[in-house]
Write an enzyme that holds these catalytic residues in place. Structure first.
Site, PDB file in Angstrom:
ATOM      1  N   GLU A  17       3.969  -5.237  -5.343  1.00 55.32           N
ATOM      2  CA  GLU A  17       2.993  -5.291  -4.241  1.00 55.32           C
ATOM      3  C   GLU A  17       1.997  -4.182  -4.499  1.00 55.32           C
ATOM      4  OE1 GLU A  17       2.698  -7.467  -2.058  1.00 55.32           O
ATOM      5  OE2 GLU A  17       4.629  -8.455  -1.953  1.00 55.32           O
TER       6      GLU A  17
ATOM      7  N   GLY B 185      -2.366  -2.857  -5.380  1.00 53.77           N
ATOM      8  CA  GLY B 185      -3.613  -2.577  -4.661  1.00 53.77           C
ATOM      9  C   GLY B 185      -4.567  -3.757  -4.606  1.00 53.77           C
TER      10      GLY B 185
ATOM     11  N   GLU C 194       6.741 -10.899  -0.424  1.00 59.51           N
ATOM     12  CA  GLU C 194       7.604 -10.325   0.609  1.00 59.51           C
ATOM     13  C   GLU C 194       7.483 -11.209   1.843  1.00 59.51           C
ATOM     14  OE1 GLU C 194       6.459  -5.983   0.439  1.00 59.51           O
ATOM     15  OE2 GLU C 194       8.468  -5.931  -0.436  1.00 59.51           O
TER      16      GLU C 194
HETATM   17  P1  NAD Z   1       1.495   5.157  -5.996  1.00 57.49           P
HETATM   18  O1  NAD Z   1       1.403   4.052  -6.980  1.00 57.49           O
HETATM   19  O2  NAD Z   1       0.948   6.467  -6.351  1.00 57.49           O
HETATM   20  O3  NAD Z   1       3.029   5.435  -5.609  1.00 57.49           O
HETATM   21  C1  NAD Z   1       3.848   4.413  -5.107  1.00 57.49           C
HETATM   22  C2  NAD Z   1       5.303   4.802  -5.301  1.00 57.49           C
HETATM   23  O4  NAD Z   1       5.635   4.745  -6.691  1.00 57.49           O
HETATM   24  C3  NAD Z   1       5.655   6.217  -4.851  1.00 57.49           C
HETATM   25  O5  NAD Z   1       6.926   6.196  -4.230  1.00 57.49           O
HETATM   26  C4  NAD Z   1       5.708   6.998  -6.151  1.00 57.49           C
HETATM   27  O6  NAD Z   1       6.551   8.129  -6.114  1.00 57.49           O
HETATM   28  C5  NAD Z   1       6.258   5.951  -7.098  1.00 57.49           C
HETATM   29  N1  NAD Z   1       5.928   6.123  -8.508  1.00 57.49           N
HETATM   30  C6  NAD Z   1       4.805   6.640  -9.049  1.00 57.49           C
HETATM   31  N2  NAD Z   1       4.859   6.562 -10.398  1.00 57.49           N
HETATM   32  C7  NAD Z   1       6.032   5.963 -10.713  1.00 57.49           C
HETATM   33  C8  NAD Z   1       6.654   5.578 -11.939  1.00 57.49           C
HETATM   34  N3  NAD Z   1       6.078   5.800 -13.117  1.00 57.49           N
HETATM   35  N4  NAD Z   1       7.853   4.963 -11.895  1.00 57.49           N
HETATM   36  C9  NAD Z   1       8.448   4.695 -10.716  1.00 57.49           C
HETATM   37  N5  NAD Z   1       7.909   5.056  -9.514  1.00 57.49           N
HETATM   38  C10 NAD Z   1       6.712   5.674  -9.519  1.00 57.49           C
HETATM   39  O7  NAD Z   1       0.872   4.565  -4.661  1.00 57.49           O
HETATM   40  P2  NAD Z   1       0.577   5.311  -3.278  1.00 57.49           P
HETATM   41  O8  NAD Z   1      -0.562   6.233  -3.530  1.00 57.49           O
HETATM   42  O9  NAD Z   1       1.836   5.828  -2.705  1.00 57.49           O
HETATM   43  O10 NAD Z   1       0.104   4.091  -2.356  1.00 57.49           O
HETATM   44  C11 NAD Z   1      -1.168   3.579  -2.401  1.00 57.49           C
HETATM   45  C12 NAD Z   1      -1.237   2.332  -3.260  1.00 57.49           C
HETATM   46  O11 NAD Z   1      -0.261   1.389  -2.846  1.00 57.49           O
HETATM   47  C13 NAD Z   1      -2.553   1.626  -3.124  1.00 57.49           C
HETATM   48  O12 NAD Z   1      -3.014   1.184  -4.375  1.00 57.49           O
HETATM   49  C14 NAD Z   1      -2.244   0.460  -2.227  1.00 57.49           C
HETATM   50  O13 NAD Z   1      -3.118  -0.632  -2.348  1.00 57.49           O
HETATM   51  C15 NAD Z   1      -0.864   0.118  -2.652  1.00 57.49           C
HETATM   52  N6  NAD Z   1      -0.164  -0.616  -1.593  1.00 57.49           N
HETATM   53  C16 NAD Z   1       0.119  -1.953  -1.778  1.00 57.49           C
HETATM   54  C17 NAD Z   1       0.731  -2.689  -0.773  1.00 57.49           C
HETATM   55  C18 NAD Z   1       1.034  -4.156  -0.937  1.00 57.49           C
HETATM   56  O14 NAD Z   1       1.843  -4.681  -0.186  1.00 57.49           O
HETATM   57  N7  NAD Z   1       0.421  -4.864  -1.864  1.00 57.49           N
HETATM   58  C19 NAD Z   1       1.081  -2.053   0.425  1.00 57.49           C
HETATM   59  C20 NAD Z   1       0.798  -0.699   0.585  1.00 57.49           C
HETATM   60  C21 NAD Z   1       0.175   0.002  -0.438  1.00 57.49           C
END
Ligand code: NAD
Length: 487
Positions: free
Chosen positions: A250, A252, A461
């Site tokens: 899920e 961005g 989901e």
């Molecule tokens: P992020 O990608 O920085 O982090 C998301 C999660 O992944 C965090 O828990 C982080 O610790 C973990 N993570 C980071 N690198 C990792 C790796 N290499 N291996 C495993 N885990 C890792 O995202 P964010 O800044 O927390 O959230 C914002 C982003 O999430 C935006 O791009 C937004 O669009 C997206 N988002 C998508 C949905 C959806 O349902 N499609 C919902 C909410 C947010």
């Protein structure tokens, strides 16, 4: 204000601490106050959580779906009873106004437990396949230990949206919330156990981008469901694919919201505002490219400006507040950098773009911002900003706007406002997105599949579709006569 949990992790039905893990603070974005101090999981904690999940899963999978569902429905009831307390915690975790969290966060988590708890008895059946004497049947079997990794915008909802279908299908879960919002998922774990979930089936461990890979690469993990950015999605999906693990991504978006001349203007403006400013713009499915047909452009922009400037910004714990701070200083800086780029590349700043008056100086606040005269090639029209920044672009014709709306690597969501029913369906049909809205925006009830296409991810989901992503099919062939062998 303090929201210190008893310990950092919740494993095998109990709070667990390991101070050898890197310490980190949980910060209330409205004031910059440290509200809890936690420790990231060490490899030993990760192993302990996965071992607990593995141990518990077999017996859980052997229970009837109805019995599993009863526990999830009880958890939903507890969440609703404790909605105010959970909403306040969500506000502390995220900075989102209580006006939102009280209707959108624990309640949508509870919806997931209620929905999956309720449908399980009928939704996990297999098929009977007649073969002319012989027959076969299929079974939906759980995958085993599933890992959930969350983003920071909807911590409680994400913990439940992943946990509910995983658990009802007979899996165990290890969930890692975002390092920015570590608190909500711990409460969800507590409530599940209060509702009667056996130990080890829903574990929460803390950590950041260095902890995630320990989970994803663990040999005993069968599936990873990530909510996060496209960049993280590529890494996690890549690691999972190299070990042939199941994944749900899920990710961005940069979703288009198209407003035709014949739309109900106030309703379209309301949809565009909800789809850009709710949760201070930190919503993956936001309609951040608002395409407005030229005939209504001036009226649209003048009412949009008027309504945007009336938004009440301030203390998220006050019921009247409509817009809270951003999650962190880093995210705030990122959004301000995009605003500067928008100005430099020639977009017209219609309103906002600065820090609001009368808010805590330590809070990470920003004004709701609207850019007009945005063109397709501008950075602010191409990249996900993840803040309250709306880009308004104008267009002449239906074919033109569809081509431009689809001209992105993302494909999470899209919306169309028009009073022409035929056009609404035609446009929805041609837009490349996982979720489309006609004459509304950003509603995501549990009954409806939610997820992305193109670079916005895969898997779904919510709804019965989610169960396909937490189970696999087993086919059983039954012979009704002796084997006819040529040997
Ligand atoms: P992020 O990608 O920085 O982090 C998301 C999660 O992944 C965090 O828990 C982080 O610790 C973990 N993570 C980071 N690198 C990792 C790796 N290499 N291996 C495993 N885990 C890792 O995202 P964010 O800044 O927390 O959230 C914002 C982003 O999430 C935006 O791009 C937004 O669009 C997206 N988002 C998508 C949905 C959806 O349902 N499609 C919902 C909410 C947010």
């Amino acid at each position: 204000m303090k929201a210190q949990p008893p310990a950092s992790h919740f494993i095998d039905g109990d709070y667990v601490e390991d101070t050898a893990g890197t310490a980190f603070d949980s910060i209330y974005p409205a004031t910059g106050e440290v509200i809890a101090r936690l420790h990231a999981a060490t490899p030993a904690i990760v192993d302990r959580a996965i071992a607990a999940a593995k141990r518990a899963q077999g017996e859980w999978a052997a229970m009837s779906p109805t019995a599993r569902g009863r526990i999830l429905k009880r958890a939903a009831d507890i969440m609703r009873t404790r909605n105010r307390e959970l909403s306040e915690l969500e506000t502390l975790d995220t900075g989102k106004p209580i006006q939102e969290t009280i209707v959108a966060d624990p309640t949508s988590g509870a919806d997931a437990f209620e929905f999956f708890g309720g449908v399980a008895a009928a939704a996990l059946n297999g098929d009977y396949i007649p073969l002319g004497g012989d027959f076969a049947f299929t079974k939906r079997v759980p995958l085993g230990v599933c890992v959930g990794i969350g983003a920071w915008n909807y911590p409680q909802q994400i913990a439940c949206w992943k946990g509910a279908p995983a658990l009802i299908a007979g899996n165990a879960m290890v969930f890692k919330p975002s390092e920015n919002t570590p608190l909500g998922a711990l409460k969800i774990a507590e409530i599940l156990f209060e509702a009667g979930l056996p130990k080890g089936l829903y574990n929460v461990i803390q950590g950041d981008r260095s902890t995630g890979p320990l989970l994803v690469n663990h040999k005993d993990v069968a599936k990873v469901s990530l909510t996060g950015s496209v960049e993280t999605g590529r890494k996690v999906a890549g690691a999972a694919a190299s070990q042939l693990k199941h994944v749900t991504m899920e990710l961005g978006g940069k979703s288009p919201l198209i407003v035709f001349d014949d739309a109900d203007l106030e309703s379209a403006i309301g949809g565009a505002m909800l789809g850009n400013f709710y949760s201070t713009g930190q919503v993956c499915s936001n309609g951040t490219r608002v395409f407005v047909q030229k005939g209504i452009k001036d009226r649209f922009l003048s009412r949009l400006k008027e309504r945007t400037e009336k938004i009440i910004i301030g203390d998220p714990m006050i019921e009247e507040t409509q817009l809270g701070p951003m999650i962190s200083r880093a995210q705030l800086d990122k959004v301000f950098a995009y605003i500067e780029k928008g100005k430099a590349e020639g977009a017209t700043l219609l309103t906002g773009g600065g820090i609001p008056n009368d808010v805590s100086a330590e809070g990470t606040y920003i004004q709701p911002t609207v850019f007009a005269d945005v063109t397709d090639e501008m950075t602010i029209a191409r990249e996900e900003i993840f803040g309250p920044v709306m880009c308004v672009l104008d267009f002449d014709h239906e074919d033109e706007v569809i081509e431009r709306a689809n001209g992105t690597e993302f494909g999470l969501s899209a919306g169309v406002f028009t009073s022409d029913l035929t056009r609404a369906h035609r446009v929805a049909d041609r837009l490349e997105a996982g979720t489309l809205w006609i004459n509304t925006y950003n509603l995501a009830p549990v009954e409806v599949p939610f997820g992305g296409s193109k670079q916005s991810g895969f898997g779904r989901e919510n709804s019965l579709a989610a169960l396909n992503h937490y189970t696999e099919l087993k086919s059983v062939y039954v012979a009704m006569s002796p084997v006819q062998s040529p040997y």
